[in-house]
Enzyme design. Structure first.
Site, mmCIF file in Angstrom:
data_model
loop_
_atom_site.group_PDB
_atom_site.id
_atom_site.type_symbol
_atom_site.label_atom_id
_atom_site.label_comp_id
_atom_site.label_asym_id
_atom_site.label_seq_id
_atom_site.Cartn_x
_atom_site.Cartn_y
_atom_site.Cartn_z
ATOM 1 C CE1 TYR A 5 -3.718 -1.768 5.424
ATOM 2 C CE2 TYR A 5 -3.239 0.557 5.061
ATOM 3 C CZ TYR A 5 -3.518 -0.707 4.559
ATOM 4 O OH TYR A 5 -3.587 -0.896 3.204
ATOM 5 C CB SER A 47 -0.887 0.010 1.248
ATOM 6 O OG SER A 47 -1.481 1.278 1.449
#
Length: 245
Positions: A143, A130
């Site tokens: 995250y 990501s």
């Protein structure tokens, strides 16, 4: 662009979003695909198998069955991942932390370790990271930690495998419209929709196109990393949105 006729692939998290799009794209260029997910009823792959990447026994069983059904392995796409909440770190729970780290980090490690012995020469591992793995933002510490780990693991594994004919690619999507935000906000549809409001996000199919590009380069070429953002996005959270209705 060369196809992948005769190649075999495993895709984790293949029941929706980016994983489902990658599985479809692989089939379109000639590969046979074994898809894994907890929601086996939503898998559309030729070989559909239950998989929970947080459970070692589930991973082991999935890889054994997938390799047997496929007759070998050429491509591993570690796509399964999630985020839970948008809270300051000191307001997060250990339960959520474990769920994110087990899925995003340990799941990638498990699946890679189990698949590597079966990966044929010329094989390819694709790890879904990501933009959060290189561009931190507020209220997502765990995250972000997990995606930094995926990025680091990919490049470290590249060093370990150097000299073997195995390709490795790290993919960093930005704003992609999937169920990601719905899961992050625990089913809150209003918050999930707001993430993609008044902007044209990347589609799962766009990410899949980039993955296929990496997989179909000449054998002597390795695409180390791909960053995919919406045109209106410059960082993980800096997004230009049109005026709402």
């Amino acid at each position: 662009m060369a196809g992948l006729e005769g190649k075999t692939a495993v895709v984790t998290g293949a029941s929706s979003g980016i994983g489902a799009a990658i599985a479809r794209a692989l089939v379109a260029v000639g590969a046979r695909v074994a898809g894994g997910a907890r929601r086996i009823d939503r898998l559309e792959t030729e070989i559909a198998l239950e998989l929970d990447v947080t459970e070692p026994a589930s991973c082991k069983r999935f890889v054994e069955m997938a390799v047997r059904e496929l007759g070998g392995l050429d491509i591993l796409v570690n796509n399964a991942g999630l985020s839970l909440g948008r809270d300051p770190f000191d307001e997060s729970s250990e339960e959520d932390e474990e769920a994110v780290l087990e899925t995003n980090v340990h799941g990638v490690l498990r699946m890679t370790r189990l698949c590597l012995p079966h990966l044929r020469d010329g094989g390819h591992i694709v790890n879904m990271g990501s933009v959060a793995g290189s561009q931190p933002y507020e209220n997502a510490a765990v995250y972000i930690t997990s995606k930094y780990a995926v990025r680091g693991f990919t490049y470290a594994l590249r060093e370990d495998l150097l000299g073997r004919p195995i390709h490795l690619t790290h993919v960093e999507p930005g704003l992609v419209e999937t169920d990601f935000s719905r899961v992050r906000f625990r089913g809150d549809e209003e918050k999930a929709k707001a993430v993609y409001a008044n902007v044209e996000p990347v589609r799962p199919e766009d990410v899949a196109d980039c993955v296929i590009f990496a997989l179909t380069r000449p054998p002597h070429v390795n695409i180390d990393g791909i960053v995919i953002k919406a045109l209106a996005q410059s960082t993980a959270v800096r997004i230009v949105r049109e005026a709402g209705p």
